[in-house]
Design a protein around this motif. Structure first.
Motif, PDB file in Angstrom:
ATOM      1  N   GLY A 182       0.820  -1.209   0.000  1.00  0.00           N
ATOM      2  CA  GLY A 182       0.000   0.000   0.000  1.00  0.00           C
ATOM      3  C   GLY A 182       0.852   1.256   0.000  1.00  0.00           C
ATOM      4  N   ASP A 222       2.224   1.989  -3.443  1.00  0.00           N
ATOM      5  CA  ASP A 222       1.173   2.632  -4.251  1.00  0.00           C
ATOM      6  C   ASP A 222       1.016   4.097  -3.864  1.00  0.00           C
ATOM      7  OD1 ASP A 222       0.740   0.264  -5.482  1.00  0.00           O
ATOM      8  OD2 ASP A 222      -1.073  -0.259  -4.334  1.00  0.00           O
ATOM      9  N   LEU A 223       1.030   4.366  -2.549  1.00  0.00           N
ATOM     10  CA  LEU A 223       0.888   5.752  -2.096  1.00  0.00           C
ATOM     11  C   LEU A 223       2.039   6.609  -2.624  1.00  0.00           C
ATOM     12  CD1 LEU A 223       0.118   8.219  -0.411  1.00  0.00           C
ATOM     13  CD2 LEU A 223       1.172   7.131   1.565  1.00  0.00           C
ATOM     14  N   ASP A 279       1.622   7.884  -5.871  1.00  0.00           N
ATOM     15  CA  ASP A 279       0.520   8.852  -6.027  1.00  0.00           C
ATOM     16  C   ASP A 279       0.812  10.216  -5.396  1.00  0.00           C
ATOM     17  OD1 ASP A 279      -0.868   6.893  -7.271  1.00  0.00           O
ATOM     18  OD2 ASP A 279      -2.210   6.440  -5.585  1.00  0.00           O
ATOM     19  N   LEU A 305      -1.300  13.746  -5.785  1.00  0.00           N
ATOM     20  CA  LEU A 305      -1.986  14.406  -4.660  1.00  0.00           C
ATOM     21  C   LEU A 305      -1.515  15.855  -4.547  1.00  0.00           C
ATOM     22  CD1 LEU A 305      -1.746  11.618  -1.908  1.00  0.00           C
ATOM     23  CD2 LEU A 305      -3.837  12.406  -3.051  1.00  0.00           C
ATOM     24  N   GLN A 316      -4.062  14.868   3.445  1.00  0.00           N
ATOM     25  CA  GLN A 316      -4.339  13.847   2.414  1.00  0.00           C
ATOM     26  C   GLN A 316      -3.346  12.691   2.518  1.00  0.00           C
ATOM     27  OE1 GLN A 316      -6.987  13.777   0.613  1.00  0.00           O
ATOM     28  NE2 GLN A 316      -7.727  15.835   1.053  1.00  0.00           N
ATOM     29  N   LEU A 317      -2.089  13.008   2.806  1.00  0.00           N
ATOM     30  CA  LEU A 317      -1.080  11.942   2.929  1.00  0.00           C
ATOM     31  C   LEU A 317      -1.413  11.042   4.115  1.00  0.00           C
ATOM     32  CD1 LEU A 317       2.162  14.057   2.273  1.00  0.00           C
ATOM     33  CD2 LEU A 317       1.200  12.308   0.769  1.00  0.00           C
ATOM     34  N   LEU A 319      -4.311  10.564   5.502  1.00  0.00           N
ATOM     35  CA  LEU A 319      -5.506   9.759   5.197  1.00  0.00           C
ATOM     36  C   LEU A 319      -5.110   8.497   4.430  1.00  0.00           C
ATOM     37  CD1 LEU A 319      -8.177  12.398   4.049  1.00  0.00           C
ATOM     38  CD2 LEU A 319      -8.335  10.815   5.993  1.00  0.00           C
ATOM     39  N   ARG A 320      -4.242   8.683   3.441  1.00  0.00           N
ATOM     40  CA  ARG A 320      -3.829   7.538   2.618  1.00  0.00           C
ATOM     41  C   ARG A 320      -2.942   6.558   3.402  1.00  0.00           C
ATOM     42  NH1 ARG A 320      -3.553   7.513  -3.027  1.00  0.00           N
ATOM     43  NH2 ARG A 320      -2.458   5.549  -2.653  1.00  0.00           N
ATOM     44  N   LEU A 321      -2.286   7.052   4.445  1.00  0.00           N
ATOM     45  CA  LEU A 321      -1.403   6.179   5.234  1.00  0.00           C
ATOM     46  C   LEU A 321      -2.176   5.327   6.231  1.00  0.00           C
ATOM     47  CD1 LEU A 321       1.551   8.558   6.088  1.00  0.00           C
ATOM     48  CD2 LEU A 321       1.786   6.277   5.087  1.00  0.00           C
ATOM     49  N   SER A 322      -3.448   5.625   6.374  1.00  0.00           N
ATOM     50  CA  SER A 322      -4.240   4.956   7.408  1.00  0.00           C
ATOM     51  C   SER A 322      -4.132   3.428   7.284  1.00  0.00           C
ATOM     52  CB  SER A 322      -5.689   5.423   7.265  1.00  0.00           C
ATOM     53  OG  SER A 322      -6.476   4.652   8.120  1.00  0.00           O
TER      54      SER A 322
END
Ligand code: HEM
Length: 303
Positions: free
Chosen positions: A28, A31-32, A35, A39, A113-114, A116-119
């Motif tokens: 994950g 992938d982040l 992106d 973002l 935003q970063l 959130l995606r790391l959650s």
């Protein structure tokens, strides 16, 4: 390969996020990381003139977990430095996000935003909100960043080249969070402070060699090769703090093509040159974090 946005206008605001990757979070996170540029573009569109950017760095142990390509040649865990009186610790960190803009709200939104995606994938282990202080001064009152190289000299100071062809276009970054004892610093006279830094406080002009002490910050961080060439780095330190809690700090961030240059500076500062002759600013500043990260070229990160 195109580098990431390392060389930008001095920002007014920055957020430094240091993150550890959870076991199982590796795919994950890859992938982040691919992106992040997208973002940043989306958030930056809301105010293009304010120059939002994000540089992403990957630590040594994380590299081995995230990618099946060999480590970049200069990437290793941050070497802690222990001098007789002062030390530079190594602290946990798999990823670094260096978010900069002329407006804090843009930095905040991208950091949000970063995260959130790391959650579920990773944890923020250190977060610093930095701001630009008067005349680009640090909290010690001195202009910080003056001797940064510019133009082609800046590009070659920070960009990996033929010495590691697989990672050409990449860079390395070292971060350290410093806390200052401002009460003790401000008890010094201006002249004593100038001798500690190696520059005049008001004018920002460097002290001449006959008066600049060998334990001044400038003397110990000027690295000259045998052939007389100076090894430069790019710094974009930011001020942070919480007056109500007595916290006053400098977030040091240095970019380089060769981590050995910053490691030499750190040895000079903490062990001293010659040993015992440590950097006078350390008598008023404590390093509480330390990390080394590789900054992959933008295309490599995008996958
Ligand atoms: C120069 C502040 C930590 C490397 C300077 C200057 C100031 C300053 C005021 C003079 C103006 C300038 O050229 O920017 C600080 C503070 C620090 C800190 C407050 C943390 C408490 C570090 C660290 C390194 C470093 C950890 C590297 C490992 C340098 C270099 C210069 C410099 C290379 C330019 C030397 C020259 O060529 O004249 N710093 N610094 N600094 N600093 Fe720092």
């Amino acid at each position: 390969m195109a580098p990431q946005n390392i060389l930008v206008m001095p920002p007014s605001a920055a957020i430094f996020l240091v993150v550890t990757v959870r076991p199982g979070g590796e795919d994950g996170v890859v992938d982040l990381l691919a992106d992040v540029a997208g973002l940043a573009r989306s958030v930056a569109r809301r105010s293009p003139e304010d120059g939002l950017s994000c540089v992403t760095g990957v630590g040594a142990q994380a590299w081995d977990r995230l990618y099946d390509t060999p480590r970049p040649l200069g990437l290793h865990p941050f070497h802690p430095v222990a001098g007789a009186l002062h030390s530079a610790p190594a602290t946990p960190g798999d990823l670094l996000f260096h978010v900069r803009a002329q407006r804090f709200d843009l930095c905040f939104e991208l950091a949000r935003q970063l995260v959130l995606r790391l959650s579920g994938l990773g944890d923020v282990v250190d977060e610093v909100h930095g701001f630009r202080y008067f005349d680009e001064r640090d909290l010690l009152g001195f202009v910080d960043g003056t001797e940064n190289p510019a133009g082609d000299e800046a590009t070659s100071a920070v960009t990996v080249g033929d010495e590691d062809p697989a990672y050409a276009g990449g860079s390395y970054v070292v971060v350290q969070k410093y806390l200052h004892d401002l009460d003790r610093w401000e008890a010094l006279t201006t002249e004593e402070q100038e001798l500690a830094i190696g520059r005049h406080k008001l004018s920002d002009i460097e002290l001449t060699d006959d008066v600049k002490p060998s334990n001044s910050h400038v003397a110990l961080t000027t690295i000259t090769e045998a052939d007389g060439t100076e090894r430069k780095i790019i710094r974009d330190n930011m001020v942070f703090g919480r007056p109500g809690s007595g916290e006053f700090g400098t977030y040091f961030i240095g970019y380089t093509a060769d981590p050995g240059v910053i490691e030499t500076m750190l040895r000079n500062m903490f062990v001293g040159d010659p040993p015992g002759n440590h950097d006078r600013i350390l008598d008023f500043s404590t390093a509480v974090t330390g990390g080394l990260f590789f900054v992959p070229p933008a295309d490599l990160l995008d996958g």
